[in-house]
Write an enzyme that holds these catalytic residues in place. Structure first.
Site, PDB file in Angstrom:
ATOM      1  N   SER A   1     -65.062 -10.618  17.334  1.00  0.00           N
ATOM      2  CA  SER A   1     -65.164  -9.248  17.828  1.00  0.00           C
ATOM      3  C   SER A   1     -66.642  -8.857  17.907  1.00  0.00           C
ATOM      4  O   SER A   1     -67.501  -9.597  17.453  1.00  0.00           O
ATOM      5  CB  SER A   1     -64.398  -8.298  16.915  1.00  0.00           C
ATOM      6  OG  SER A   1     -64.952  -8.362  15.625  1.00  0.00           O
TER       7      SER A   1
ATOM      8  N   ASP B   1     -55.265 -11.878  16.261  1.00  0.00           N
ATOM      9  CA  ASP B   1     -55.225 -10.932  15.132  1.00  0.00           C
ATOM     10  C   ASP B   1     -53.769 -10.688  14.729  1.00  0.00           C
ATOM     11  O   ASP B   1     -52.885 -10.674  15.574  1.00  0.00           O
ATOM     12  CB  ASP B   1     -55.845  -9.581  15.536  1.00  0.00           C
ATOM     13  CG  ASP B   1     -57.350  -9.658  15.716  1.00  0.00           C
ATOM     14  OD1 ASP B   1     -57.931 -10.698  15.357  1.00  0.00           O
ATOM     15  OD2 ASP B   1     -57.936  -8.683  16.234  1.00  0.00           O
TER      16      ASP B   1
ATOM     17  N   THR C   1     -69.180 -24.613  24.370  1.00  0.00           N
ATOM     18  CA  THR C   1     -68.084 -23.902  25.042  1.00  0.00           C
ATOM     19  C   THR C   1     -66.736 -24.069  24.322  1.00  0.00           C
ATOM     20  O   THR C   1     -65.755 -23.448  24.702  1.00  0.00           O
ATOM     21  CB  THR C   1     -67.901 -24.389  26.503  1.00  0.00           C
ATOM     22  OG1 THR C   1     -67.591 -25.782  26.473  1.00  0.00           O
ATOM     23  CG2 THR C   1     -69.154 -24.168  27.321  1.00  0.00           C
TER      24      THR C   1
ATOM     25  N   GLN D   1     -63.068 -22.295  24.911  1.00  0.00           N
ATOM     26  CA  GLN D   1     -61.877 -23.035  25.371  1.00  0.00           C
ATOM     27  C   GLN D   1     -60.686 -22.733  24.468  1.00  0.00           C
ATOM     28  O   GLN D   1     -59.565 -22.511  24.931  1.00  0.00           O
ATOM     29  CB  GLN D   1     -62.134 -24.543  25.341  1.00  0.00           C
ATOM     30  CG  GLN D   1     -63.215 -25.022  26.287  1.00  0.00           C
ATOM     31  CD  GLN D   1     -63.532 -26.504  26.044  1.00  0.00           C
ATOM     32  OE1 GLN D   1     -62.651 -27.283  25.694  1.00  0.00           O
ATOM     33  NE2 GLN D   1     -64.786 -26.883  26.208  1.00  0.00           N
TER      34      GLN D   1
ATOM     35  N   CYS E   1     -73.558  19.967  14.950  1.00  0.00           N
ATOM     36  CA  CYS E   1     -72.390  20.262  14.118  1.00  0.00           C
ATOM     37  C   CYS E   1     -72.802  20.514  12.664  1.00  0.00           C
ATOM     38  O   CYS E   1     -73.327  21.578  12.373  1.00  0.00           O
ATOM     39  CB  CYS E   1     -71.350  19.148  14.248  1.00  0.00           C
ATOM     40  SG  CYS E   1     -69.699  19.726  13.832  1.00  0.00           S
TER      41      CYS E   1
ATOM     42  N   HIS F   1     -70.481  19.216  19.491  1.00  0.00           N
ATOM     43  CA  HIS F   1     -71.155  17.913  19.582  1.00  0.00           C
ATOM     44  C   HIS F   1     -71.616  17.675  21.020  1.00  0.00           C
ATOM     45  O   HIS F   1     -70.887  17.083  21.811  1.00  0.00           O
ATOM     46  CB  HIS F   1     -70.187  16.795  19.183  1.00  0.00           C
ATOM     47  CG  HIS F   1     -69.908  16.717  17.727  1.00  0.00           C
ATOM     48  ND1 HIS F   1     -70.713  16.020  16.846  1.00  0.00           N
ATOM     49  CD2 HIS F   1     -68.913  17.244  16.984  1.00  0.00           C
ATOM     50  CE1 HIS F   1     -70.223  16.120  15.622  1.00  0.00           C
ATOM     51  NE2 HIS F   1     -69.121  16.856  15.663  1.00  0.00           N
TER      52      HIS F   1
ATOM     53  N   GLU G   1     -73.587  15.601  22.166  1.00  0.00           N
ATOM     54  CA  GLU G   1     -73.828  14.180  22.492  1.00  0.00           C
ATOM     55  C   GLU G   1     -72.703  13.555  23.324  1.00  0.00           C
ATOM     56  O   GLU G   1     -72.937  12.616  24.076  1.00  0.00           O
ATOM     57  CB  GLU G   1     -74.062  13.357  21.210  1.00  0.00           C
ATOM     58  CG  GLU G   1     -72.889  13.243  20.244  1.00  0.00           C
ATOM     59  CD  GLU G   1     -72.846  14.341  19.180  1.00  0.00           C
ATOM     60  OE1 GLU G   1     -73.408  15.436  19.415  1.00  0.00           O
ATOM     61  OE2 GLU G   1     -72.238  14.104  18.117  1.00  0.00           O
TER      62      GLU G   1
END
Ligand code: GLN
Length: 536
Positions: free
Chosen positions: A19, A152, A193, A197, A387, A512, A514
Site C-alpha cells: 500500500s 487483504d 518485476t 507479476q 478550526c 476548514h 483547506e
C-alpha cells in the site's frame, strides 16, 4: 448528455504488492485526464476495513479525515479526488465496510430478507454493487478505487463485487486498472518485476484480468521493463504505464497522458471524447517545479509531528497558495508540546515568517498552541488558524486581556470563562463518531474585513468538522481583547471567522478552508496568508 442511451463506463482501480503506492493519486489522475477530454466523471473509494466512516480513525496512523460538503467523514483520498478533478464530492463517494454491514444487519433485523440466509455473497457483494451503481448514475465514467491491496483479509468481497459488476453491466463497459510496485535492487542495479507479476496473479485468481497496469518505481526504467511486464502479466504494452517517482503528484496526469493511457482507456471503453485540454494543468505543473524567487519559513504548530498525511489538505492548500505567488516555502514543524512558556514561544517562533495552527482534538499540546497564538498577536506575526486554530486564537486573546483561565469546555470543563463551549445539542456526546457540526454551512463576512477583501464577496459556504463553538456570551468583549468576529452564520448565532484588530494578518476560521483549496485555485485565506508573509 443522454444518460438513458449511454451506459455508464466503470474504471476500477485496485492495488497490489504494497500500500502507499499512490493508488488514490493514480485514480484521481485518470479522472483528470478523462475530464480533460470533456467527459463527466465521478469517483468513489471503497474501503474494506470495518469502520463505518473515517471520523474515529487516528489521524496519526491513517492520515487526515477529509470532510465532504454533505458532511461525510472520509478517507483522505477524497481530497486528492477533489483537487485533481476540481469537483465537490458527496458521501456516496466514500463507502466503508462498516456502513454496508450496518445496513445489512439493520435490514436483517427488520425482516427485510424474508427468512433468507444473509451471506457475504450475494448480499454484501450486492450492496457494494448497489453503492457503485448508484454513485455512477448519470456520469459518462465512474472511477472506483478499492482501498488496500489485493489479498487483504477484509477485501475479497469487494473484488468479487467489482468482478460481478463486470458481468452485470458488460465487460465492454468496465476497465480494470491494477497499480503495482517494482522494487529497485541497488546491488545489481535492476528493477524487479516479480512482485508485480505475483500481484497480477493474485488479481487473476479473483477472476479479474487487468486491462491497464500502472507500475510504480522509485527510479526511471528502460523499455525492456514494459515488454517484460506485458509478457508476464498479460497486459498489452499500450496498457502499461510506468510511473517513476514524480517531481510533484500533480505531474502524474501528464505522465499518464504522455504514455497514452487515457487514449487506451477511451478506446477500450469506446468513449467519444474531445481532444484533451491539459494546457492549464501543464502551466500549473511548470509553476510548481519552477525555482521560486523567495522562500518563506512557515511554522505549523501541531501535535502529530512528521506525518504530512495528517494535515494533507492543509499542506496542499499552503503549497497551492505559495505556487500562485511564486514563493518557496520551508515548512517547519513546531511541536506544540515543546511550547510551555512565552519564552519557549519566542524561541520556537521568532525565526519564522508566519504560523499556521491547524485543526485538532483533545487537550494534548493545546496550551502550546495558545501560547503560539499569543506570540503571534503580540508580535504581529502572520497567523492562520484553522478550526481549533480559531478557538485557540480566541482563548489567547481573552487570556492576554486578563481572563487568565479562559479556555474551551473541551480542555477545561471547570473553567470560569469558557470562551469556547459545547453546542447545546452536542453535550454528552464527546469522543463519539458522527456527532459534530459537519459539512457545508454558510457564513456572512463583515464588509470592512481582511477576509471580505480576500474572498471578494461577503457570502461564503465552507466545510466544518467540530463539536465546540465560540461562546456568544463573550462576543461583546472581543474588541477589548483586540479581535473581531468578522464572520458569522447568517442569523448571527455562530462565530465563523475572527481577525485580530490592527494586525497584518491574524485570520482564523471555525471552518476548514483547506478542503476547498485547489492546486490551481488557491483558497483566499491561504493566499492572504502567503501575501502577508511576502509583505514582511
Ligand atoms: N476540537 C475542536 C472542536 O471539536 C476543534 C476541531 C477541529 O479543529 N477540527 O470543536
Amino acid at each position: 448528455m443522454n444518460a438513458l442511451a449511454k451506459p455508464v463506463k466503470y474504471v476500477f482501480v485496485t492495488g497490489g504488492v504494497l500500500s502507499g503506492l499512490g493508488k488514490g493519486i493514480t485514480a484521481a489522475s485518470i479522472g483528470n485526464t478523462l475530464k480533460a477530454r470533456g467527459l463527466s466523471v465521478n469517483i468513489q473509494k471503497l474501503d474494506p476495513y470495518l469502520n463505518v466512516d473515517a471520523g474515529t480513525l487516528n489521524p496519526a496512523e491513517h492520515g487526515e479525515c477529509f470532510v465532504t460538503r454533505d458532511g461525510a467523514e472520509t478517507d483522505l483520498d477524497l481530497g486528492h479526488y477533489e483537487r485533481f478533478l476540481d469537483v465537490q464530492l458527496t458521501r456516496n463517494s466514500s463507502v466503508m465496510s462498516g456502513r454496508i454491514i450496518r445496513k445489512l444487519i439493520d435490514d436483517e433485523r427488520a425482516g427485510k430478507f424474508l427468512g433468507q440466509t444473509v451471506q457475504l455473497v450475494p448480499h454484501f457483494t450486492n450492496a457494494i454493487m448497489d453503492a457503485v451503481i448508484s454513485a455512477g448514475k448519470g456520469f459518462d465514467v465512474h472511477i472506483v478505487e478499492i482501498g488496500g491491496t489485493v489479498g487483504d483479509y477484509e477485501s475479497p468481497a469487494f473484488f468479487e463485487a467489482i468482478r460481478e459488476l463486470g458481468a452485470v453491466v458488460g465487460l465492454e463497459n468496465c476497465l480494470y486498472v491494477h497499480v503495482v510496485y517494482m522494487p529497485y535492487l541497488s546491488t545489481s542495479k535492476e528493477i524487479k518485476t516479480k512482485p508485480a507479476q505475483n500481484a497480477v496473479r493474485d488479481l487473476r485468481s479473483m477472476g479479474i484480468l487487468p486491462n491497464v497496469l500502472v507500475a510504480r518505481s522509485e527510479v526511471p526504467t528502460n523499455g525492456s521493463t514494459r515488454t517484460k511486464l506485458s509478457a508476464f502479466c498479460g497486459v498489452p504494452e499500450a496498457g502499461i504505464a510506468i510511473l517513476p517517482n514524480a517531481r510533484t503528484v500533480y505531474e502524474v496526469p501528464l505522465t499518464l497522458e504522455e504514455q497514452g493511457i487515457a487514449e487506451f482507456i477511451v478506446k477500450k471503453l469506446d468513449l467519444k471524447t474531445k481532444k484533451p485540454n491539459l494546457k492549464e494543468w501543464e502551466k500549473m505543473v511548470d509553476s510548481i517545479v519552477a525555482i521560486p524567487k523567495v522562500t518563506k519559513k512557515i511554522g505549523v504548530v501541531a501535535k502529530y509531528m512528521d506525518n504530512q498525511d495528517t494535515y494533507m489538505s492543509v499542506f496542499e492548500a499552503i503549497k497551492a497558495a505559495s505556487w500562485a505567488h511564486d514563493t518557496g516555502i520551508d515548512i517547519q514543524w513546531v511541536d506544540a508540546e515543546n511550547i510551555k512558556s512565552p519564552a519557549d514561544a519566542k524561541k520556537y517562533l521568532q525565526k519564522l515568517d508566519g504560523i499556521v495552527v491547524p485543526g485538532g482534538f483533545g487537550a494534548r499540546g493545546v496550551e502550546g498552541k495558545i501560547l503560539a497564538a499569543q506570540y503571534a498577536l503580540m508580535n504581529k506575526l502572520p497567523y492562520l488558524g484553522l478550526c481549533l486554530g480559531m478557538q485557540v486564537g480566541v482563548i489567547a486573546a481573552a487570556r492576554l486581556s486578563g481572563l487568565k483561565q479562559a479556555n474551551s469546555a473541551e480542555f477545561d470543563a471547570s473553567s470560569p470563562d469558557k470562551v469556547i463551549d459545547t453546542m447545546h445539542d452536542q453535550a454528552g456526546k464527546e469522543n463519539t463518531g458522527g456527532t459534530m457540526r459537519l459539512g457545508d454551512y454558510p457564513c456572512v463576512i463583515a464588509k470592512d474585513s481582511i477576509s471580505a477583501r480576500l474572498y471578494k464577496r461577503t457570502n461564503i459556504t465552507e466545510r466544518h468538522r467540530h463539536r465546540y463553538e465560540a461562546n456568544n456570551d463573550y462576543l461583546d468583549q472581543y474588541e477589548s481583547w483586540g479581535i473581531r468576529a468578522v464572520g458569522t452564520s447568517p442569523d448571527g448565532s455562530l462565530v465563523e471567522m475572527i481577525e485580530a484588530i490592527d494586525h497584518p494578518y491574524f485570520v482564523a476560521s471555525q471552518f476548514h478552508p483547506e478542503f476547498l483549496s485547489r492546486p490551481n485555485v488557491p483558497h483566499p485565506m491561504f493566499s492572504g496568508f502567503i501575501e502577508s508573509l511576502l509583505k514582511k
